[in-house]
Write an enzyme that holds these catalytic residues in place. Structure first.
Site, mmCIF file in Angstrom:
data_model
loop_
_atom_site.group_PDB
_atom_site.id
_atom_site.type_symbol
_atom_site.label_atom_id
_atom_site.label_comp_id
_atom_site.label_asym_id
_atom_site.label_seq_id
_atom_site.Cartn_x
_atom_site.Cartn_y
_atom_site.Cartn_z
ATOM 1 N N HIS A 11 0.833 -1.207 0.000
ATOM 2 C CA HIS A 11 0.000 0.000 0.000
ATOM 3 C C HIS A 11 0.869 1.259 0.000
ATOM 4 O O HIS A 11 0.667 2.183 -0.794
ATOM 5 C CB HIS A 11 -0.917 -0.040 1.221
ATOM 6 C CG HIS A 11 -1.788 1.162 1.354
ATOM 7 N ND1 HIS A 11 -2.917 1.340 0.604
ATOM 8 C CD2 HIS A 11 -1.670 2.272 2.131
ATOM 9 C CE1 HIS A 11 -3.468 2.500 0.917
ATOM 10 N NE2 HIS A 11 -2.729 3.089 1.845
ATOM 11 N N LYS A 12 1.892 1.257 0.880
ATOM 12 C CA LYS A 12 2.828 2.396 0.940
ATOM 13 C C LYS A 12 3.541 2.546 -0.401
ATOM 14 O O LYS A 12 3.725 3.653 -0.902
ATOM 15 C CB LYS A 12 3.917 2.124 1.993
ATOM 16 C CG LYS A 12 3.643 2.664 3.362
ATOM 17 C CD LYS A 12 4.956 2.571 4.169
ATOM 18 C CE LYS A 12 4.716 2.613 5.640
ATOM 19 N NZ LYS A 12 5.937 2.367 6.412
ATOM 20 N N ASP A 68 10.870 5.280 8.243
ATOM 21 C CA ASP A 68 10.516 4.763 9.559
ATOM 22 C C ASP A 68 9.724 5.849 10.270
ATOM 23 O O ASP A 68 10.104 7.017 10.237
ATOM 24 C CB ASP A 68 11.774 4.381 10.357
ATOM 25 C CG ASP A 68 11.452 3.307 11.398
ATOM 26 O OD1 ASP A 68 10.589 2.453 11.122
ATOM 27 O OD2 ASP A 68 12.044 3.331 12.484
ATOM 28 N N PHE A 148 -5.126 3.348 10.708
ATOM 29 C CA PHE A 148 -4.496 2.217 11.388
ATOM 30 C C PHE A 148 -3.743 2.738 12.611
ATOM 31 O O PHE A 148 -3.700 3.945 12.867
ATOM 32 C CB PHE A 148 -3.542 1.478 10.428
ATOM 33 C CG PHE A 148 -2.280 2.265 10.127
ATOM 34 C CD1 PHE A 148 -2.306 3.328 9.247
ATOM 35 C CD2 PHE A 148 -1.067 1.947 10.752
ATOM 36 C CE1 PHE A 148 -1.143 4.065 8.980
ATOM 37 C CE2 PHE A 148 0.096 2.667 10.479
ATOM 38 C CZ PHE A 148 0.056 3.734 9.595
ATOM 39 N N GLY A 149 -3.124 1.815 13.339
ATOM 40 C CA GLY A 149 -2.243 2.206 14.451
ATOM 41 C C GLY A 149 -2.930 3.117 15.461
ATOM 42 O O GLY A 149 -4.011 2.799 15.986
ATOM 43 N N TYR A 150 -2.299 4.245 15.715
ATOM 44 C CA TYR A 150 -2.793 5.171 16.742
ATOM 45 C C TYR A 150 -3.783 6.200 16.168
ATOM 46 O O TYR A 150 -4.166 7.141 16.864
ATOM 47 C CB TYR A 150 -1.602 5.907 17.387
ATOM 48 C CG TYR A 150 -0.612 4.978 18.063
ATOM 49 C CD1 TYR A 150 -0.790 4.579 19.391
ATOM 50 C CD2 TYR A 150 0.496 4.482 17.372
ATOM 51 C CE1 TYR A 150 0.110 3.723 20.007
ATOM 52 C CE2 TYR A 150 1.408 3.617 17.981
ATOM 53 C CZ TYR A 150 1.206 3.247 19.292
ATOM 54 O OH TYR A 150 2.098 2.394 19.911
ATOM 55 N N ASP A 151 -4.199 6.035 14.911
ATOM 56 C CA ASP A 151 -5.096 7.014 14.275
ATOM 57 C C ASP A 151 -6.365 7.326 15.088
ATOM 58 O O ASP A 151 -6.770 8.490 15.132
ATOM 59 C CB ASP A 151 -5.497 6.547 12.865
ATOM 60 C CG ASP A 151 -4.413 6.812 11.836
ATOM 61 O OD1 ASP A 151 -3.478 7.582 12.135
ATOM 62 O OD2 ASP A 151 -4.505 6.253 10.721
ATOM 63 N N LYS A 171 -5.844 13.134 5.652
ATOM 64 C CA LYS A 171 -4.602 12.648 6.268
ATOM 65 C C LYS A 171 -3.437 12.706 5.268
ATOM 66 O O LYS A 171 -2.335 13.130 5.622
ATOM 67 C CB LYS A 171 -4.803 11.214 6.776
ATOM 68 C CG LYS A 171 -3.639 10.738 7.619
ATOM 69 C CD LYS A 171 -3.817 9.327 8.147
ATOM 70 C CE LYS A 171 -2.495 8.836 8.710
ATOM 71 N NZ LYS A 171 -2.480 7.418 9.047
ATOM 72 N N HIS A 176 2.606 13.243 8.630
ATOM 73 C CA HIS A 176 4.065 13.143 8.753
ATOM 74 C C HIS A 176 4.657 12.460 7.521
ATOM 75 O O HIS A 176 5.649 12.895 6.958
ATOM 76 C CB HIS A 176 4.394 12.364 10.028
ATOM 77 C CG HIS A 176 3.571 11.103 10.213
ATOM 78 N ND1 HIS A 176 2.206 11.088 10.100
ATOM 79 C CD2 HIS A 176 3.923 9.811 10.462
ATOM 80 C CE1 HIS A 176 1.761 9.847 10.291
ATOM 81 N NE2 HIS A 176 2.780 9.063 10.504
HETATM 82 P P1 IMP Z 1 6.060 2.477 10.159
HETATM 83 O O1 IMP Z 1 7.491 2.827 10.337
HETATM 84 O O2 IMP Z 1 5.372 3.323 9.107
HETATM 85 O O3 IMP Z 1 5.840 1.008 9.951
HETATM 86 O O4 IMP Z 1 5.329 2.859 11.526
HETATM 87 C C1 IMP Z 1 5.648 2.230 12.754
HETATM 88 C C2 IMP Z 1 4.474 2.280 13.712
HETATM 89 O O5 IMP Z 1 4.182 3.643 14.074
HETATM 90 C C3 IMP Z 1 3.163 1.761 13.153
HETATM 91 O O6 IMP Z 1 3.064 0.358 13.311
HETATM 92 C C4 IMP Z 1 2.131 2.497 14.004
HETATM 93 O O7 IMP Z 1 1.993 1.888 15.269
HETATM 94 C C5 IMP Z 1 2.786 3.848 14.205
HETATM 95 N N1 IMP Z 1 2.369 4.768 13.108
HETATM 96 C C6 IMP Z 1 3.174 5.260 12.140
HETATM 97 N N2 IMP Z 1 2.485 6.042 11.296
HETATM 98 C C7 IMP Z 1 1.209 6.057 11.757
HETATM 99 C C8 IMP Z 1 0.015 6.697 11.302
HETATM 100 O O8 IMP Z 1 -0.030 7.396 10.278
HETATM 101 N N3 IMP Z 1 -1.084 6.480 12.039
HETATM 102 C C9 IMP Z 1 -1.100 5.709 13.152
HETATM 103 N N4 IMP Z 1 -0.022 5.072 13.615
HETATM 104 C C10 IMP Z 1 1.139 5.248 12.917
#
Ligand code: IMP
Length: 191
Positions: A11-12, A68, A148-151, A171, A176
């Site tokens: 997806h990324k 990252d 996803f994640g902390y959204d 978003k 970021h």
């Molecule tokens: P990654 O490096 O993009 O894989 O992010 C590492 C971790 O940071 C993810 O597994 C999430 O827990 C958190 N994270 C990073 N970006 C986001 C975001 O856009 N929304 C919510 N959580 C995020």
């Protein structure tokens, strides 16, 4: 120029591909036969991004970039930061991670935080990093179903809804990751 984005997240990869100029031959890890997980052994976002980009350069010989990201909460000295995915344990459970954030924030008056992305780049013998941040605050309840994640517990500055309520269209303009990618694209405009 051939350029690898060191991510196993399709997806990324697809999202960034749309933003790159057509003259860059944009490759994925599977395109170059890299199926292994690249271990993220660094203690900062910067280190992990560079570890992944250098791994591809050193083992496969391609120009490469890697990202990252993490959530950094001010009163927790930037935690969970580089440990965001596995904050509550190796299972990488979103709901357990969110519960742990709430536990750590118990009794704290400020919930100010930021998401931060670092992109590590190795191109033609040079190395550099790009960064994107979005400031905001953590909520004490989950709101929204998207993302996803902390959204569901992060409200970006200038908004009243969480990332999980706002959805991808907004978003992708302010995140970021979007900001780091734009800085990266500007930095390779001469290639
Ligand atoms: P990654 O490096 O993009 O894989 O992010 C590492 C971790 O940071 C993810 O597994 C999430 O827990 C958190 N994270 C990073 N970006 C986001 C975001 O856009 N929304 C919510 N959580 C995020």
């Amino acid at each position: 120029m051939k350029l690898v984005f060191a991510t196993h997240n399709a997806h990324k990869h697809a999202e960034v591909k749309q933003l790159l100029p057509a003259h860059i031959e944009f490759l994925s890890l599977s395109d170059i036969g890299c199926t292994e997980d690249i271990e993220e052994t660094g203690s900062t976002l910067e280190e992990n991004a560079m570890i992944k980009a250098r791994y591809v350069l050193n083992n496969y010989g391609y120009n490469c970039f890697a990202d990252d990201s993490g959530l950094e909460i001010d009163v927790l000295d930037g935690a969970p930061g580089v440990y965001s995915a596995r904050f509550a344990g190796p299972e990488k459970s979103n709901s357990a991670n969110i519960k742990k954030v709430w536990e750590k924030l118990k009794g704290k008056s400020s919930t100010a935080a930021q998401f931060r992305t670092v992109i590590g780049v190795c191109i033609d013998g040079k190395e550099w990093q790009c960064e994107g941040k979005v400031r905001g605050h953590m909520t004490r309840e989950k709101r929204g179903e998207k993302g996803f994640g902390y959204d569901p517990i992060f409200v970006p500055e200038g908004h009243t809804q969480t990332f999980a309520e706002l959805g991808d269209e907004i978003k992708n303009k302010i995140s970021h990751r979007a900001r780091a990618i734009h800085e990266f694209l500007a930095s390779i405009s001469a290639y």
